[in-house]
Motif scaffolding. Structure first.
Motif, mmCIF file in Angstrom:
data_model
loop_
_atom_site.group_PDB
_atom_site.id
_atom_site.type_symbol
_atom_site.label_atom_id
_atom_site.label_comp_id
_atom_site.label_asym_id
_atom_site.label_seq_id
_atom_site.Cartn_x
_atom_site.Cartn_y
_atom_site.Cartn_z
ATOM 1 N N HIS A 128 4.256 8.092 4.655
ATOM 2 C CA HIS A 128 2.890 9.038 4.908
ATOM 3 C C HIS A 128 2.470 9.320 6.167
ATOM 4 O O HIS A 128 2.032 10.343 6.630
ATOM 5 C CB HIS A 128 1.810 8.275 4.130
ATOM 6 C CG HIS A 128 0.421 8.852 4.139
ATOM 7 N ND1 HIS A 128 0.068 9.953 3.478
ATOM 8 C CD2 HIS A 128 -0.714 8.397 4.851
ATOM 9 C CE1 HIS A 128 -1.067 10.389 3.629
ATOM 10 N NE2 HIS A 128 -1.557 9.545 4.753
ATOM 11 N N ASN A 129 2.266 8.231 7.076
ATOM 12 C CA ASN A 129 2.157 8.541 8.590
ATOM 13 C C ASN A 129 2.970 9.500 9.143
ATOM 14 O O ASN A 129 2.551 10.315 10.105
ATOM 15 C CB ASN A 129 2.220 7.278 9.300
ATOM 16 C CG ASN A 129 1.069 6.127 8.860
ATOM 17 O OD1 ASN A 129 0.101 6.687 8.268
ATOM 18 N ND2 ASN A 129 1.282 4.865 8.950
ATOM 19 N N PRO A 180 -5.068 6.227 -0.801
ATOM 20 C CA PRO A 180 -3.821 4.982 -0.797
ATOM 21 C C PRO A 180 -4.297 4.308 -2.116
ATOM 22 O O PRO A 180 -5.398 4.557 -2.828
ATOM 23 C CB PRO A 180 -4.226 4.072 0.344
ATOM 24 C CG PRO A 180 -5.797 4.494 0.819
ATOM 25 C CD PRO A 180 -5.933 5.807 0.263
ATOM 26 N N THR A 200 -2.892 0.542 -3.904
ATOM 27 C CA THR A 200 -2.138 -0.811 -3.729
ATOM 28 C C THR A 200 -1.441 -1.568 -4.940
ATOM 29 O O THR A 200 -2.152 -1.166 -6.206
ATOM 30 C CB THR A 200 -2.963 -1.978 -3.122
ATOM 31 O OG1 THR A 200 -4.291 -2.095 -4.081
ATOM 32 C CG2 THR A 200 -3.598 -1.603 -1.930
ATOM 33 N N SER A 258 5.577 5.477 0.930
ATOM 34 C CA SER A 258 5.331 4.386 1.656
ATOM 35 C C SER A 258 4.131 4.696 2.874
ATOM 36 O O SER A 258 4.084 5.788 3.150
ATOM 37 C CB SER A 258 6.398 3.678 2.263
ATOM 38 O OG SER A 258 6.927 4.399 3.497
ATOM 39 N N GLU A 259 3.526 3.766 3.408
ATOM 40 C CA GLU A 259 2.506 3.849 4.169
ATOM 41 C C GLU A 259 3.070 4.522 5.754
ATOM 42 O O GLU A 259 2.687 5.577 6.210
ATOM 43 C CB GLU A 259 1.976 2.552 4.930
ATOM 44 C CG GLU A 259 0.499 2.833 5.274
ATOM 45 C CD GLU A 259 -0.046 1.431 5.341
ATOM 46 O OE1 GLU A 259 -1.514 1.156 5.717
ATOM 47 O OE2 GLU A 259 0.416 0.200 4.921
ATOM 48 N N LYS A 260 4.399 4.174 6.129
ATOM 49 C CA LYS A 260 5.092 4.667 7.187
ATOM 50 C C LYS A 260 5.525 5.984 6.962
ATOM 51 O O LYS A 260 5.454 6.903 7.865
ATOM 52 C CB LYS A 260 6.240 3.824 7.637
ATOM 53 C CG LYS A 260 5.867 2.573 8.262
ATOM 54 C CD LYS A 260 7.061 1.482 8.728
ATOM 55 C CE LYS A 260 6.931 0.668 9.398
ATOM 56 N NZ LYS A 260 8.070 -0.472 9.750
ATOM 57 N N ASN A 269 -4.289 12.091 0.438
ATOM 58 C CA ASN A 269 -4.625 11.094 1.291
ATOM 59 C C ASN A 269 -5.036 9.609 0.723
ATOM 60 O O ASN A 269 -5.326 8.972 1.687
ATOM 61 C CB ASN A 269 -5.233 11.534 2.293
ATOM 62 C CG ASN A 269 -4.502 12.527 3.374
ATOM 63 O OD1 ASN A 269 -3.398 12.374 3.528
ATOM 64 N ND2 ASN A 269 -5.350 13.577 3.637
ATOM 65 N N THR A 328 0.854 -1.058 -0.028
ATOM 66 C CA THR A 328 -0.122 -0.006 0.054
ATOM 67 C C THR A 328 0.982 1.036 0.097
ATOM 68 O O THR A 328 1.879 1.181 0.757
ATOM 69 C CB THR A 328 -1.012 -0.096 1.351
ATOM 70 O OG1 THR A 328 -1.676 -1.210 1.150
ATOM 71 C CG2 THR A 328 -1.689 0.977 1.266
ATOM 72 N N CYS A 329 0.717 2.149 -0.670
ATOM 73 C CA CYS A 329 1.110 3.472 -0.974
ATOM 74 C C CYS A 329 0.201 4.470 -1.065
ATOM 75 O O CYS A 329 -0.750 4.379 -1.427
ATOM 76 C CB CYS A 329 2.314 3.335 -2.041
ATOM 77 S SG CYS A 329 1.630 3.193 -3.686
ATOM 78 N N TYR A 330 0.901 5.822 -0.926
ATOM 79 C CA TYR A 330 0.231 7.071 -1.124
ATOM 80 C C TYR A 330 0.618 7.928 -2.150
ATOM 81 O O TYR A 330 1.925 8.630 -2.032
ATOM 82 C CB TYR A 330 0.152 7.773 0.218
ATOM 83 C CG TYR A 330 -0.799 7.119 1.164
ATOM 84 C CD1 TYR A 330 -1.743 7.556 1.588
ATOM 85 C CD2 TYR A 330 -0.250 5.878 1.658
ATOM 86 C CE1 TYR A 330 -2.688 6.747 2.446
ATOM 87 C CE2 TYR A 330 -0.945 5.483 2.896
ATOM 88 C CZ TYR A 330 -2.252 5.846 3.211
ATOM 89 O OH TYR A 330 -3.079 5.080 3.986
#
Length: 590
Positions: A570-571, A506, A508, A566-568, A504, A496-498
């Protein structure tokens, strides 16, 4: 070994013959060059290039505020804090779908040679505010890049907006001082290299491109940089002698109108004789031989001999006698028709003695129509006078060529083998700057982020790894930015990416192959990877463009390429944006 003409294996496009090599999805005739001259740079070449970089980009080639900021860091005792900066651009140039990364070799040589001389420091002492602590100048005198690490995309790689091309890590004051110089070395090199690639894509298969922009460039350094990086971007030849000397770029030239118009009479031709190519027999009177052929050509074409320009014929003869194996004159100093007659007569005289004339240059008017007419005359002469060499004569077209005009040229019937481009190539008239920026992303191990109301001006925090995700057909389809500490994405595994363009939202994806785009190239004061020659960087451009899907290479309205977090990561961005809002209220909290 006797030098060979750079034109010697350019085969006219109308026959579609000759050795070919690939540029992306395009076919380009091979230049007749010694492959050894195109190998990795020799020690002598590297030395000349490094001296060139030192002269063009000394440590003082920067903005004053770099020194005042470094001083403030030094006064606060923060100058040795570990920091990380990233270099990137915000929009793909020329309204296109990609850019090419260039300038890395110069950046590496700049870092290796970075140190302030005593005169440098004395000058800074004279221009910085008088209350500057004298100990700061002692600090500057001892600076170098021994504590700097550079991780970078390879030179010649296709790259996209908002992804970090270079990561510069080191003491805060030092990496701050490097900003302007690195931007200067990358911005124009990448822009003009990308422009050259667009011209190459526009030119289509089987047509050579000659860079002629030195006289129109923004100063000597702009001209030299353009010649080097347009060759890397896809141009085959340059007219720039210094670029050939320093970087091994294949060189070629024709003839100026001034040379033609400087002659007025056949009496100015000297010497007037030429020995046959095999060296046998007595020298032949070229004027008499050419006059005989001129009469025959005029009769064949129904031309009036009385309209022949004697001065033009004298210029052609004089040049042909000087360089019988490199005869390629401009034929429209007066009129294409008369210039063509004079050329054919001189060229037939050369063929009679065993030499091979090269061709002609057209520099005005309707190049397409004129090239077709010229080719027809060449064919008639070849057939009528049994001169096979006329079937391999090349036609060079030059006349304020732009990307648009070269695209339009391909839509019309023409017989142009080589296109010479100057102003629109080297000055990048469609877009004068790539707009690279250099932003702080980490200090003291803590991620830093610039937050702006304009999302494109916000930065992506933290040290990162950059991965290129490939589909099952070998085309890249997404570049993924991850935190350095994250495990790399794996081929065949869903992730999963952004996407940066989707905020915001996402997405896949499942890559068929994963490539790490950046590698360490400079550490502890040393270049850690072999420096690439112009030929090697050019080959990288070729392979990188070849892999890119055609929809991203379209010159008009290309599909956007996806760069994602990446998800991390993005967070982390979301977390810092939230923290920034609370930090703005620190005065109220106290």
């Amino acid at each position: 070994m006797k030098a060979q003409s750079p034109w010697s294996r350019i085969n006219p496009t109308h026959r579609g013959s000759g050795t070919q090599w690939t540029f992306g999805e395009l076919q380009v005739p091979e230049t007749r060059l010694d492959p050894e001259n195109m190998a990795a740079p020799s020690g002598a070449t590297c030395g000349m290039t490094e001296r060139s970089v030192r002269e063009r980009a000394p440590p003082l080639l920067t903005d004053l505020y770099q020194f005042t900021m470094a001083y403030a860091y030094w006064r606060a005792g923060r100058h040795r804090e570990p920091a990380v900066f990233e270099l990137f651009f915000r929009d793909n140039p020329f309204g296109g779908g990609f850019s090419l990364f260039a300038g890395l070799t110069d950046c590496l040589l700049f870092l290796r040679g970075f140190r302030f001389t005593e005169p440098d420091v004395e000058f800074l002492r004279s221009v910085l505010p008088p209350n500057t602590d004298p100990a700061y100048f002692h600090f500057l005198r001892g600076l170098d890049c021994s504590a700097v690490t550079l991780r970078s995309v390879a030179e010649g790689t296709v790259v996209f907006a908002r992804e970090p091309l270079m990561e510069v890590e080191g003491p805060l004051a030092v990496v701050q001082l490097l900003e302007t110089s690195l931007l200067c070395l990358v911005n124009y090199a990448s822009l003009v290299c990308s422009n050259a690639a667009r011209f190459r894509l526009a030119a289509g298969p089987g047509r050579k491109l000659l860079e002629l922009g030195l006289r129109r460039a923004q100063g000597p350094d702009g001209g030299l940089t353009a010649s080097r990086y347009t060759h890397i971007g896809g141009f085959d030849l340059t007219s720039n002698v210094q670029a050939s000397f320093l970087f091994g770029v294949p060189i070629a030239g024709t003839m100026a109108h001034s040379y033609v118009t400087s002659f007025s009479s056949l009496e100015e031709v000297w010497p007037q004789t030429l020995v046959a190519v095999n060296g046998d027999g007595d020298p032949v009177d070229m004027i008499s031989l050419t006059k005989g052929f001129l009469s025959q050509v005029c009769e064949l074409l129904g031309a009036d001999p009385g309209k022949i320009r004697e001065g033009e014929l004298a210029a052609f003869l004089s040049y042909a006698i000087a360089y019988p194996q490199n005869f390629l004159p401009v034929i429209d100093s007066y009129s294409v028709g008369c210039g063509l007659l004079n050329f054919c007569a001189v060229a037939m005289a050369l063929c009679e003695l065993g030499y091979r004339p090269v061709g002609i240059r057209l520099d005005s008017g309707d190049l397409c129509r004129q090239s077709v007419d010229v080719r027809q005359v060449f064919r008639r002469c070849s057939e009528q006078f049994s001169v096979p060499a006329f079937n391999s004569l090349i036609i060079v077209g030059t006349n304020n060529i732009s990307e648009q005009s070269i695209s339009e040229l391909n839509k019309k019937e023409n017989e142009i083998d080589v296109v010479g481009v100057g102003t629109h190539l080297v000055t990048c008239t469609k877009q004068p700057s790539l707009g690279c920026v250099y932003k702080l992303v980490e200090v003291r191990g803590r991620p830093r982020m610039k937050i702006s109301e304009d999302p494109k001006k916000s930065t992506v925090p933290g040290r990162k790894a950059v991965y290129r995700l490939m589909d099952s057909e070998g085309h890249p389809f997404l570049d993924l930015l991850c935190l350095k500490m994250e495990p790399p994405p794996e081929a065949g595994c869903l992730l999963t990416c952004y996407p940066l363009e989707n905020g915001n939202s996402p997405a896949t994806v499942t890559p068929a192959q994963v490539i790490c785009l950046r590698q360490e190239v400079f550490s502890e004061g040393q270049i850690t990877q072999p420096l690439c020659s112009a030929a090697e960087s050019r080959a990288k451009v070729q392979s990188s463009l070849q892999a890119l899907h055609p929809r991203h290479k379209r010159l008009q309205e290309p599909d956007s390429y996806t760069v994602a977090l990446s998800e991390k990561l993005h967070n982390l961005v979301s977390e810092l944006q939230k923290d920034s809002s609370s930090e703005n209220n620190f005065l109220l909290a106290n």
